[in-house]
Write an enzyme that holds these catalytic residues in place. Structure first.
Site, mmCIF file in Angstrom:
data_model
loop_
_atom_site.group_PDB
_atom_site.id
_atom_site.type_symbol
_atom_site.label_atom_id
_atom_site.label_comp_id
_atom_site.label_asym_id
_atom_site.label_seq_id
_atom_site.Cartn_x
_atom_site.Cartn_y
_atom_site.Cartn_z
ATOM 1 N N ASN A 11 0.869 -1.178 0.000
ATOM 2 C CA ASN A 11 0.000 0.000 0.000
ATOM 3 C C ASN A 11 0.907 1.229 0.000
ATOM 4 O O ASN A 11 1.523 1.543 1.007
ATOM 5 C CB ASN A 11 -0.889 -0.030 1.251
ATOM 6 N N TRP A 12 0.977 1.866 -1.156
ATOM 7 C CA TRP A 12 1.877 3.028 -1.272
ATOM 8 C C TRP A 12 1.287 4.282 -0.619
ATOM 9 O O TRP A 12 1.961 5.301 -0.522
ATOM 10 C CB TRP A 12 2.200 3.296 -2.756
ATOM 11 N N LYS A 13 0.011 4.218 -0.240
ATOM 12 C CA LYS A 13 -0.652 5.387 0.376
ATOM 13 C C LYS A 13 -0.455 6.621 -0.522
ATOM 14 O O LYS A 13 -0.468 6.482 -1.741
ATOM 15 C CB LYS A 13 -0.135 5.592 1.811
ATOM 16 N N HIS A 95 -9.398 1.197 5.046
ATOM 17 C CA HIS A 95 -8.128 1.388 5.765
ATOM 18 C C HIS A 95 -8.367 2.346 6.934
ATOM 19 O O HIS A 95 -9.164 3.285 6.818
ATOM 20 C CB HIS A 95 -7.067 1.945 4.814
ATOM 21 N N GLU A 97 -6.730 4.726 7.960
ATOM 22 C CA GLU A 97 -6.481 6.138 7.627
ATOM 23 C C GLU A 97 -7.695 6.746 6.936
ATOM 24 O O GLU A 97 -7.991 7.933 7.114
ATOM 25 C CB GLU A 97 -5.211 6.237 6.760
ATOM 26 N N GLU A 165 -5.055 -4.868 10.655
ATOM 27 C CA GLU A 165 -4.026 -3.844 10.851
ATOM 28 C C GLU A 165 -4.305 -3.076 12.142
ATOM 29 O O GLU A 165 -5.108 -2.125 12.148
ATOM 30 C CB GLU A 165 -4.039 -2.850 9.678
ATOM 31 N N GLY A 171 2.920 2.301 10.809
ATOM 32 C CA GLY A 171 3.893 3.374 10.674
ATOM 33 C C GLY A 171 4.646 3.708 11.945
ATOM 34 O O GLY A 171 5.298 4.745 12.028
ATOM 35 N N SER A 204 3.717 -2.128 10.268
ATOM 36 C CA SER A 204 5.167 -2.190 10.509
ATOM 37 C C SER A 204 5.781 -3.530 10.111
ATOM 38 O O SER A 204 6.725 -3.996 10.748
ATOM 39 C CB SER A 204 5.498 -1.850 11.967
ATOM 40 N N GLY A 225 3.010 -1.147 4.201
ATOM 41 C CA GLY A 225 3.041 0.262 3.854
ATOM 42 C C GLY A 225 4.440 0.700 3.462
ATOM 43 O O GLY A 225 4.921 0.431 2.362
ATOM 44 N N GLY A 226 5.134 1.352 4.394
ATOM 45 C CA GLY A 226 6.427 1.969 4.097
ATOM 46 C C GLY A 226 7.429 1.048 3.408
ATOM 47 O O GLY A 226 8.122 1.466 2.465
HETATM 48 P P1 13P Z 1 3.321 0.409 7.557
HETATM 49 O O1 13P Z 1 3.797 -0.910 6.966
HETATM 50 O O2 13P Z 1 4.043 1.592 7.011
HETATM 51 O O3 13P Z 1 3.261 0.342 9.046
HETATM 52 O O4 13P Z 1 1.799 0.588 7.048
HETATM 53 C C1 13P Z 1 0.910 -0.453 7.187
HETATM 54 C C2 13P Z 1 -0.340 -0.113 6.474
HETATM 55 O O5 13P Z 1 -1.088 0.757 6.861
HETATM 56 C C3 13P Z 1 -0.622 -0.856 5.228
HETATM 57 O O6 13P Z 1 -1.919 -0.610 4.776
#
Ligand code: 13P
Length: 244
Positions: A11-13, A95, A97, A165, A171, A204, A225-226
């Site tokens: 997920n590149w957000k 998600h 977010e 999640e 993050g 994470s 994510g990251g």
């Molecule tokens: P991180 O891997 O950056 O913690 O993000 C997880 C996430 O929200 C994937 O959707």
């Protein structure tokens, strides 16, 4: 009974410009015949160019949200059919977010998922508790209520993936213990309408902890994510999933 498919989803957000398509391309070069699903969900602006760049490769392209309506007067929104048209095969929905930034409820997530599935997309539906809820012992209640309210009728392995999640792990570099992950994934598996639905863990996930997380029963992959932004890091996570 068919086993759930393994899936490594990135997920590149709200990250990524055209120049970053090279990361997706190098991932596709590294994994030509993948023994698990590999998916990148870039921002909407990159779905079409990424789908073109990855055409014929083992890496699939997905989206991060869609609108519940088929089309119409919804300025700034994107329909499920538009995502399909751009080359997406999957869409992340609910998600944390989006639940936080846009006030999305589980019922709205279910409406979006119904629209996405009707358009032929596989929906990755996200669930997870806050730190306050975990500390209050409410994790299973919260997550199972989100599951019940976020899944549309007709959800099955062919059209649905669930991602657990925990909000406090996203993050932050903090990861639940394997026992905590197992507890939630076991509870989710028991309540799925189709036991072959894949259950991803997200929050994470890094190259260094992926092997330990993928060894947990009822973890079928990760939503990353990251660490999905760089092909080298995401590649190590994919390799760990292959080996699990
Ligand atoms: P991180 O891997 O950056 O913690 O993000 C997880 C996430 O929200 C994937 O959707």
């Amino acid at each position: 009974m068919p086993k759930p498919c393994k899936l490594a989803a990135g997920n590149w957000k709200m990250n990524g410009l055209r120049a970053d398509l090279s990361e997706a391309e190098s991932l596709a070069r590294a994994f030509t015949a993948a023994s698990c699903g590999i998916l990148i969900c870039p921002p909407a602006t990159l779905i079409a160019p990424m789908a073109e760049a990855l055409a014929g490769s083992a890496v699939m392209v997905g989206a991060q949200d869609c609108h519940p309506a088929e089309k119409g007067a919804h300025t700034g929104d994107i329909s499920a059919q538009m995502l399909v048209d751009a080359g997406a095969r999957h869409v992340i929905l609910g998600h944390s977010e989006r639940r936080a930034d846009h006030g999305e409820t589980s019922h709205l997530v279910a409406a979006k998922a119904a629209a996405a599935q009707a358009a032929g997309l596989v929906t990755i539906i996200c669930l997870g508790e806050s730190e306050v809820q975990r500390d209050a012992g409410q994790t299973l209640g919260v997550v199972l209520a989100q599951l019940a309210d976020s899944l549309p009728a007709g959800a099955e392995a062919a059209n649905t993936v669930i991602a657990y999640e925990p909000i406090w792990a996203i993050g932050t570099g903090r990861v639940p213990s394997v026992a905590q992950i197992a507890e939630v994934h076991d509870a989710l598996r028991a309540k799925l309408p189709d036991p072959a639905i894949s259950l991803l863990y997200g929050g994470s996930v890094k190259p260094d902890n992926a092997t330990e997380i993928f060894a947990v029963e009822n973890v079928d992959g990760a939503l990353v994510g990251g660490a999905s932004l760089k092909a080298a890091d995401f590649g190590r996570i994919i390799t760990a999933l292959h080996a699990a």
